[in-house]
Scaffold this active site. Structure first.
Site, PDB file in Angstrom:
ATOM      1  N   GLY A 262      76.246  13.708 130.545  1.00  0.00           N
ATOM      2  CA  GLY A 262      74.997  14.175 131.124  1.00  0.00           C
ATOM      3  C   GLY A 262      75.135  14.354 132.613  1.00  0.00           C
ATOM      4  N   SER A 263      74.037  14.605 133.228  1.00  0.00           N
ATOM      5  CA  SER A 263      74.055  14.807 134.666  1.00  0.00           C
ATOM      6  C   SER A 263      74.375  13.516 135.384  1.00  0.00           C
ATOM      7  CB  SER A 263      72.694  15.287 135.138  1.00  0.00           C
ATOM      8  OG  SER A 263      72.244  16.321 134.338  1.00  0.00           O
TER       9      SER A 263
ATOM     10  N   GLY B  64      75.872  10.588 133.901  1.00  0.00           N
ATOM     11  CA  GLY B  64      76.963   9.754 133.417  1.00  0.00           C
ATOM     12  C   GLY B  64      77.408  10.177 132.038  1.00  0.00           C
ATOM     13  N   LYS B  65      78.272   9.328 131.493  1.00  0.00           N
ATOM     14  CA  LYS B  65      78.852   9.687 130.199  1.00  0.00           C
ATOM     15  C   LYS B  65      77.984   9.189 129.047  1.00  0.00           C
ATOM     16  CE  LYS B  65      83.540   9.772 131.901  1.00  0.00           C
ATOM     17  NZ  LYS B  65      84.848   9.140 131.960  1.00  0.00           N
ATOM     18  N   VAL B  66      78.204   9.809 127.936  1.00  0.00           N
ATOM     19  CA  VAL B  66      77.483   9.412 126.725  1.00  0.00           C
ATOM     20  C   VAL B  66      78.521   9.059 125.666  1.00  0.00           C
ATOM     21  CG1 VAL B  66      75.805  10.137 124.992  1.00  0.00           C
ATOM     22  CG2 VAL B  66      75.600  10.992 127.323  1.00  0.00           C
TER      23      VAL B  66
ATOM     24  N   ILE C 271      80.965  11.191 123.526  1.00  0.00           N
ATOM     25  CA  ILE C 271      80.445  12.360 122.803  1.00  0.00           C
ATOM     26  C   ILE C 271      79.726  13.338 123.711  1.00  0.00           C
ATOM     27  CG2 ILE C 271      80.219  11.255 120.546  1.00  0.00           C
ATOM     28  CD1 ILE C 271      77.209  10.926 121.204  1.00  0.00           C
ATOM     29  N   GLY C 272      79.552  12.966 124.920  1.00  0.00           N
ATOM     30  CA  GLY C 272      78.859  13.899 125.798  1.00  0.00           C
ATOM     31  C   GLY C 272      78.890  13.445 127.228  1.00  0.00           C
TER      32      GLY C 272
ATOM     33  N   ASP D 193      61.092  18.641 131.248  1.00  0.00           N
ATOM     34  CA  ASP D 193      62.414  19.266 131.121  1.00  0.00           C
ATOM     35  C   ASP D 193      62.663  19.607 129.650  1.00  0.00           C
ATOM     36  OD1 ASP D 193      64.796  20.299 131.995  1.00  0.00           O
ATOM     37  OD2 ASP D 193      65.862  18.389 132.001  1.00  0.00           O
TER      38      ASP D 193
HETATM   39  N1  LIG Z   1      70.977  10.175 121.099  1.00  0.00           N
HETATM   40  C1  LIG Z   1      72.015  11.010 121.113  1.00  0.00           C
HETATM   41  N2  LIG Z   1      72.673  11.316 119.990  1.00  0.00           N
HETATM   42  C2  LIG Z   1      73.719  12.154 119.990  1.00  0.00           C
HETATM   43  N3  LIG Z   1      74.183  12.757 121.087  1.00  0.00           N
HETATM   44  C3  LIG Z   1      73.581  12.511 122.248  1.00  0.00           C
HETATM   45  C4  LIG Z   1      72.465  11.620 122.334  1.00  0.00           C
HETATM   46  N4  LIG Z   1      72.066  11.562 123.607  1.00  0.00           N
HETATM   47  C5  LIG Z   1      72.865  12.364 124.282  1.00  0.00           C
HETATM   48  N5  LIG Z   1      73.794  12.944 123.491  1.00  0.00           N
HETATM   49  C6  LIG Z   1      74.837  13.876 123.862  1.00  0.00           C
HETATM   50  O1  LIG Z   1      75.175  13.674 125.212  1.00  0.00           O
HETATM   51  C7  LIG Z   1      74.921  14.844 125.969  1.00  0.00           C
HETATM   52  C8  LIG Z   1      74.339  14.470 127.310  1.00  0.00           C
HETATM   53  O2  LIG Z   1      73.175  13.710 127.116  1.00  0.00           O
HETATM   54  P1  LIG Z   1      71.860  13.990 127.922  1.00  0.00           P
HETATM   55  O3  LIG Z   1      71.573  15.450 127.902  1.00  0.00           O
HETATM   56  O4  LIG Z   1      70.800  13.110 127.418  1.00  0.00           O
HETATM   57  O5  LIG Z   1      72.314  13.505 129.317  1.00  0.00           O
HETATM   58  P2  LIG Z   1      71.647  13.885 130.659  1.00  0.00           P
HETATM   59  O6  LIG Z   1      72.312  13.116 131.734  1.00  0.00           O
HETATM   60  O7  LIG Z   1      70.215  13.703 130.539  1.00  0.00           O
HETATM   61  O8  LIG Z   1      72.046  15.402 130.730  1.00  0.00           O
HETATM   62  P3  LIG Z   1      71.261  16.609 131.294  1.00  0.00           P
HETATM   63  O9  LIG Z   1      70.285  16.102 132.269  1.00  0.00           O
HETATM   64  O10 LIG Z   1      72.345  17.411 131.885  1.00  0.00           O
HETATM   65  O11 LIG Z   1      70.605  17.260 130.123  1.00  0.00           O
HETATM   66  C9  LIG Z   1      73.969  15.668 125.142  1.00  0.00           C
HETATM   67  O12 LIG Z   1      74.206  16.996 125.358  1.00  0.00           O
HETATM   68  C10 LIG Z   1      74.300  15.278 123.728  1.00  0.00           C
HETATM   69  O13 LIG Z   1      75.291  16.112 123.218  1.00  0.00           O
END
Ligand SMILES: Nc1ncnc2c1ncn2[C@@H]1O[C@H](COP(=O)(O)OP(=O)(O)OP(=O)(O)O)[C@@H](O)[C@H]1O
Length: 911
Positions: free
Chosen positions: A52-53, A55-57, A49-50, A159
């Site tokens: 992040g910086s 890894g995958k979500v 579903i997503g 952040d």
């Molecule tokens: N608890 C959650 N419920 C639903 N979607 C989520 C959740 N956590 C993360 N996501 C989805 O995954 C994407 C990436 O997650 P997240 O921003 O936490 O990762 P990250 O590595 O911290 O990214 P960044 O540092 O680039 O913001 C988010 O934009 C969101 O759409």
């Protein structure tokens, strides 16, 4: 002849069996060989579903509870994940995403998080263009509540941005992403530059030492402004301009969308001088946030108090009920409690929190039905009854309870919407005929026919409530199809045209087993009309339906093959497992092929690396880059951050080696950015940067620029602001092996982006979309701010006069001084944590204008912070299981005295 025929048949059978075995074997083999990731721990991965910086979500499902969760993966070697888990697990607050569990595999760390189906506030804003003021107030209060909570634990987020605020299915805000979080008690002023440019406070962009609390408050100002206006207060197409605006410009407070109260709050939040920014408490009490703010404040205070007083844990009715249930089911309740208390984030505490959440959810969703049911039961008991009625009623109640139990279990098993039970079962015993509450309105689609004798309404859909039934119309369609299919099969098999309820029939392998008493509410009366609607019509036409007692009696008469369970009667395509698997398969195939440039750049696995290479070649960047750990501002800086904050990875706070003349200065309202020679940087009148304009710019320069850029570029920008040569020279010199994290820098060099030592490029903006490439796809106003939405952490030396601090005998400053003199030695020493044992009050008081001493709230933190923090740790029964001080973590984990034996463990809490 006969023998030969028999042999032939046997051979055919044998071949058939061989073929089946072969297929199964191959299937198993291919499962072993497959790179597809289907399960992680107790979680079944559903889809990505997503990204992040780090890894995958993924969206996943807890196999035991069918609770939907999010799995956020990160490379194990990434020090930022430690930070994120370390802080996130300390938080237990309604407006912060819950961290249920952390799974560490050979190469990755998986964070199991609460799923927020409403996506990011960012997306919500894109959709809405501007958030209505009431919603703004509510959401912003919730966000502030989360920040207030974190600040109360002496943690700063660093952040805060729209992308890090998620919305749950009820539209409530949830703060997430604690990758840059740190505690601020041991060090009042921080120096690690981190965050996202457009959300950065002036002191951050100017690379001054800063108060972590105050930069969060500034970011809240940016968030509120953006929510209200649909545009960002300090947005430009390149970072230099953005930074200039942050330091010098006043946002446009458009009175048509910003009320007086809002303006007052925004002006305070966005005060250039951190001293003038309000505290979180003041924000929540601000008239603009009434009445939500003050409510949230009260609730949050209560939560904090309760959590500090760890004794209240496991004492709520819900918790006790759950404990009892677990104990009865044979779980090691002590181990679970221990795990929860110590915030171990293992599968035991994961299960606990998931079950607790589920219980809340169920309670919430079942409350109306339960009330009704209780009422009905009371009526049955209390009302004047004949002996016949009483007998029947008791039977009914027993049956009802029993069947409800079965239904609940069925529901547990078939939690997924598509596998909801269809067993005809008494949903509730209706009220007395004359009961005013038993109005016609309750006779919904859900309701079955009424038994006139006993006033019993039998529902064909026991577990699902009306609304969920409406929601899952597709399920009925599926069932309708299923019954049609059954009918067809029956007609093929010469069976009768009669359906029986699930509890008195069973299907196995697609066949329908009849019961002698074919009194099911699904009895068909009308030819081929197999859809549920028709069945219901036919039910209502029937003069008399079975009573619960009859149903119960019928239920006992199981068909030989049937278990009578709802599950057994599902057509195979409705089986949750197969359904989920198909979803996973679909997802898998798409994810493996769906490797957008953005996604692939952040991927760590082999497949993605291939795509990374191609992506980089598209970008005309050396493919070699992708061989190494994908670089991003965040991850790169995270190393710095981690180092500077903890000094655990051997990295260091680099000394600020660039020429002091190049140091950003902001005196008398000027900064390095107000260079008269650059007309682009001249002050422009604040313009209302509307959505439309942003869209346009997305298509033009900003987006293309952000596409061209990479996190690597941004990193280059940052690293050049610090020591440019030292990392290399240190490596070359064979310096301290703890510098091993530094190859990141050489990677940058290999990218050809490393400037010459004398280069002044650090002054130039980087058009980095930074990890927001995914966002660059969005046709949004925020795309316009791509260049500014870079998450960065910059490590740089303090802007304070180190010498003076040394003279003052300041420990931290001494370290800084050491850093300046002997960079190699800092590796261990130079960190934000250096002040752990010696709070830097002197420096705070004397070296900075925005000191804690000059601010009541900060003073409080500064003075009482240490004791408060440690006291908190001690008192809270590991509510915070550790600070940066590993010793305290150890203590928390080993201190058995912290563990309070719950008397409820040994007695029935319900009794
Ligand atoms: N608890 C959650 N419920 C639903 N979607 C989520 C959740 N956590 C993360 N996501 C989805 O995954 C994407 C990436 O997650 P997240 O921003 O936490 O990762 P990250 O590595 O911290 O990214 P960044 O540092 O680039 O913001 C988010 O934009 C969101 O759409």
């Amino acid at each position: 002849m006969n023998n030969a025929a028999a042999i032939t048949i046997t051979k055919a059978e044998q071949n058939n069996i061989k073929a089946i075995i072969g297929t199964s074997y191959n299937k198993l083999y291919s499962q072993f060989q497959s790179d597809e990731l289907c399960d992680v721990g107790n979680y079944k991965i559903l889809n990505q579903i997503g990204e992040g910086s780090f890894g995958k979500v993924y969206l996943a499902c807890h196999k035991l509870t069918h609770h939907k969760v999010v799995l956020k993966t990160s490379d194990k070697k990434d020090p930022n994940i430690v930070r994120e888990v370390f802080y996130h697990r300390q938080f237990n607050y309604p407006h912060i995403t819950k961290l249920y569990e952390v799974i560490v595999t050979e190469t990755k760390v998986w964070m199991v998080l609460e799923y927020c189906s409403g996506k990011e506030l960012y997306d919500h804003l894109l959709k809405m263009k501007r958030i209505p003021i009431n919603q703004c107030i509510e959401l912003f209060s919730q966000i502030c509540g989360a920040v207030y909570y974190a600040h109360s634990l002496n943690c700063v987020h660093r952040d805060l941005k729209l992308e890090n605020i998620l919305l749950d299915k009820e539209g409530k805000a949830k703060l997430t992403d604690f990758g840059f979080t740190r505690e601020c008690m041991t060090k009042s002023l921080l120096e690690t530059v981190c965050g996202t440019t457009v959300y950065m406070a002036p002191e951050l962009t100017e690379r001054k030492m800063y108060d972590g609390f105050k930069i969060d408050i500034w970011a809240l100002g940016v968030i509120l402004y953006t929510m209200m206006t649909g545009s960002m207060p300090f947005d430009e197409e390149d970072q230099v301009k953005i930074k200039w605006k942050i330091v010098n410009a006043t946002p446009d407070y458009n009175s048509s969308v910003i009320t007086e109260d809002a303006k007052d709050l925004l002006t305070k939040l966005l005060s250039k001088d951190p001293i003038n920014r309000p505290t979180m408490k003041e924000i929540l009490e601000h008239p603009f946030l009434r009445p939500y703010g003050s409510t949230i404040l009260k609730e949050t205070d209560a939560i904090i108090l309760k959590q500090r007083d760890g004794t209240s844990r496991f004492h709520s009715k819900k918790e006790r009920r759950l404990l009892k249930m677990l104990r009865r089911s044979g779980f090691d309740v002590h181990a679970i409690k221990n795990s929860v208390i110590k915030r171990k984030c293992d599968n035991l505490s994961g299960l606990w929190f998931l079950l607790l959440d589920q219980q809340n959810k169920n309670e919430h969703s079942l409350r109306p039905r339960r009330n009704k049911s209780v009422l009905s039961v009371r009526n049955v008991f209390d009302g004047p009854k004949t002996s016949h009625e009483t007998e029947n009623s008791e039977g009914i109640i027993r049956t009802s309870l029993e069947l409800t139990k079965v239904a609940s279990i069925g529901k547990m098993i078939n939690k997924t919407a598509d596998t909801i039970s269809l067993s005809p079962i008494i949903q509730h015993v209706s009220h007395n005929k004359n009961d005013p509450t038993d109005n016609g309105a309750s006779k919904t689609l859900m309701d079955g026919p009424v038994n006139k004798t006993n006033n019993i309404r039998i529902s064909s859909m026991p577990v699902m409530r009306e609304n969920s039934m409406r929601k899952n119309n597709n399920i009925f369609k599926k069932f309708s199809d299923f019954f049609k299919q059954k009918k067809y099969l029956n007609s093929q098999n010469g069976l009768t045209d009669e359906f029986v309820g699930t509890d008195n029939h069973s299907t196995d392998g697609g066949s329908v087993t009849q019961h002698s008493q074919s009194t099911s509410i699904f009895k068909k009366t009308n030819g081929d009309k197999g859809d549920l609607e028709n069945k219901r019509k036919s039910q209502s036409m029937r003069p008399k339906s079975k009573t619960a007692a009859e149903l119960k009696a019928t239920k006992k008469v199981e068909t030989p093959r049937g278990k009578g369970t709802t599950r057994a009667s599902f057509p195979s395509e409705l089986n949750s497992t197969s359904y989920e698997q198909s979803v996973v398969k679909r997802f898998k195939s798409t994810t493996s092929s769906d490797t957008s440039r953005q996604a692939s750049l952040l991927n760590y696995d082999g497949d993605s690396l291939r795509v990374i290479r191609s992506s980089y070649s598209d970008l005309k960047v050396s493919p070699k880059l992708s061989e190494v750990r994908p670089l991003s501002n965040v991850s790169q800086f995270s190393n710095d951050t981690n180092t500077s904050d903890y000094s655990t990875d051997g990295n260091t706070t680099f000394q600020n080696s660039f020429d002091s003349s190049a140091k950003p200065t902001l005196k008398h309202g000027n900064s390095q950015y107000s260079l008269n020679s650059n007309p682009d940087l001249m002050v422009k009148p604040p313009s209302s940067r509307k959505y439309l304009r942003r869209n346009l710019s997305v298509r033009s320069e900003a987006s293309s620029a952000s596409e061209r850029s990479s996190r690597t570029d941004s990193f280059y920008d940052i690293t050049t602001t610090t020591t440019q040569i030292k990392p290399f020279s240190r490596n070359k010199d064979g310096g301290n092996p703890k510098d091993s994290v530094l190859p990141h820098f050489s990677v940058q060099k290999s990218n050809g982006t490393w400037p010459s030592p004398n280069s002044n490029k650090y002054m130039l903006p980087r058009r980095s979309s930074l990890g927001r490439r995914r966002r660059s796809k969005k046709p949004s106003f925020l795309n316009n701010s791509q260049p500014g939405t870079d998450d960065i952490i910059r490590e740089e030396s303090s802007s304070v006069d180190d010498d003076s601090d040394i003279q003052q005998g300041n420990f931290t400053s001494n370290i800084q001084s050491n850093i300046l003199e002997k960079p190699d030695d800092i590796i261990v020493e130079a960190s934000d944590n250096d002040g752990i044992s010696l709070p830097n009050t002197q420096m705070v008081g004397q070296s900075h204008s925005f000191t804690k001493t000059s601010n009541p709230e900060l003073s409080r933190r500064d003075v009482s912070g240490g004791s408060q923090w440690s006291a908190f740790n001690n008192d809270s029964k590991s509510f915070i299981t550790g600070t940066e001080d590993e010793g305290s973590i150890e203590n928390a984990d080993n201190e058995e005295s912290e563990y309070h034996e719950d008397p409820e463990d040994h007695e029935d809490p319900e009794d």
